[in-house]
Design an enzyme around this catalytic site. Sequence first.
Site, PDB file in Angstrom:
ATOM      1  N   SER A 291       1.021  -0.836   0.347  1.00 55.70           N
ATOM      2  CA  SER A 291      -0.025   0.145   0.304  1.00 55.70           C
ATOM      3  C   SER A 291       0.765   1.124   0.121  1.00 55.70           C
ATOM      4  CB  SER A 291      -1.252  -0.002   1.219  1.00 55.70           C
ATOM      5  OG  SER A 291      -0.274   0.047   2.339  1.00 55.70           O
TER       6      SER A 291
ATOM      7  N   LYS B 213       2.395   9.881   3.030  1.00 61.33           N
ATOM      8  CA  LYS B 213       2.459  11.359   1.890  1.00 61.33           C
ATOM      9  C   LYS B 213       3.130  12.504   2.637  1.00 61.33           C
ATOM     10  CE  LYS B 213      -0.763   9.311  -0.582  1.00 61.33           C
ATOM     11  NZ  LYS B 213      -0.758   7.960  -0.271  1.00 61.33           N
TER      12      LYS B 213
END
Lengths: 213, 213
Positions: free
Chosen positions: A132, A171
């Site tokens: 992921s 992120k």
Amino acid sequence: MATRELTAKQRRILEFIRQFIAEHGYPPSIRQIQEGCGLSSTSVVDYNLRALEQMGYIRRDREVSRAIELLMPGGRRRVVPVPVVGTIAAGRPIPVPEEGEWSAPWEEVLELPEGLIGGKEGLFAVRVKGESMVDALIFEGDIVVLERPPEVRDGDLVAVWLKGEGEVTLKKIYREGERVRLQPANRAMEPIYTSADNVEVQGRVVMVIRRPS
Amino acid sequence: MATRELTAKQRRILEFIRQFIAEHGYPPSIRQIQEGCGLSSTSVVDYNLRALEQMGYIRRDREVSRAIELLMPGGRRRVVPVPVVGTIAAGRPIPVPEEGEWSAPWEEVLELPEGLIGGKEGLFAVRVKGESMVDALIFEGDIVVLERPPEVRDGDLVAVWLKGEGEVTLKKIYREGERVRLQPANRAMEPIYTSADNVEVQGRVVMVIRRPS
DNA sequence: ATCTCCTCCGAACGCTTGTTTCGCAGAACA
DNA sequence: TGTTCTGCGAAACAAGCGTTCGGAGGAGAT
């Protein structure tokens, strides 16, 4: 006399100390160095230790037994313990440890040199499960070292828990007014936009460690 | 008595030892523990150290001064010194250090926990310069930890010096008769085929370390 | 040759250190 | 109430330990 080459005897002493510490966990006494290196007198050891100290290879405290500190590779270095607290996967938050929490003595612990992490403290690490995180150039099996969010600045690579989605992701974060832009490190991928209340920054990425399968 | 909870005094002693080692580089004497923890007698220290030893928190050698080894986080751990010998770029070979070579005391050195690298020895590391390793999922600024090729097996991720091309690259290696197939870790990319004499394996990748910019 | 500096040797001194012994107090238990 | 166990305290012992001192031999300079 300031900075000269090491003599063979001094190199041998240095190597003996290094090995002794590696084996015993504490430094050798002068007489142990004497025997271990086949020297004839403790005064020879003392003589060479003084030379080594002056050259900056070791540090000694006078009048104290075994007070020899290696200042070079293989010796003691400022190393920060980093507990591996679990795994990070897309579907659940990171088990962030509490501040000052003592790890159990047998918990897995990384130790990283101070220089590599800028002397930060309170770090912890997680293993990456699943694919992921590929958009952050982080892959299955990697170990991610995080710090507790001291101050999140725009552009930081952070681990965020998306409350609404029930999802954790890595992120680059940019706050743009009411909303937050989460930008993948992989420039080819599109950013995510969400509201500020929806994101909980769980840690800032300090380092990524990978071992090839 | 086997495994009980730590008393406040024992926790304090443990913490004192940890801090003393971090500060001095060698363990404290019993009398220093006594003073540092405000205890009234050396026998109290001895009593509690025996308890701690039996519970597995420390290891002691009898009749030896300062022979206390911490077995828990913050204490001494088996750590392997890994010298950072330079940079790796596409256009030149890796400066592989000689076997047993002593690093200068001020050379940059990583220290990695034994467990992370499987107890390997003779490791060295290079910084990645440029984007030439992207096909191995390795990027500018990453640190690559290598071991001297003990035995190269097919599928190993290795650093190879391509003599003809004058180029170094990180690829998975497969020997196919007379020729060698160099397969990028990135499956989307095409392999390179070359002759066996053209490749010189400079190291096997043990680990990749990345710090976000 | 004489002097100086470096390196080493052997022995001794005195403090440091781990260990041991004896004793005491309180808690737990029968 | 007597017993046992735990935890602590003070002192002393013997070995370990860092240090120091006088001296010797060799290399290089004067």
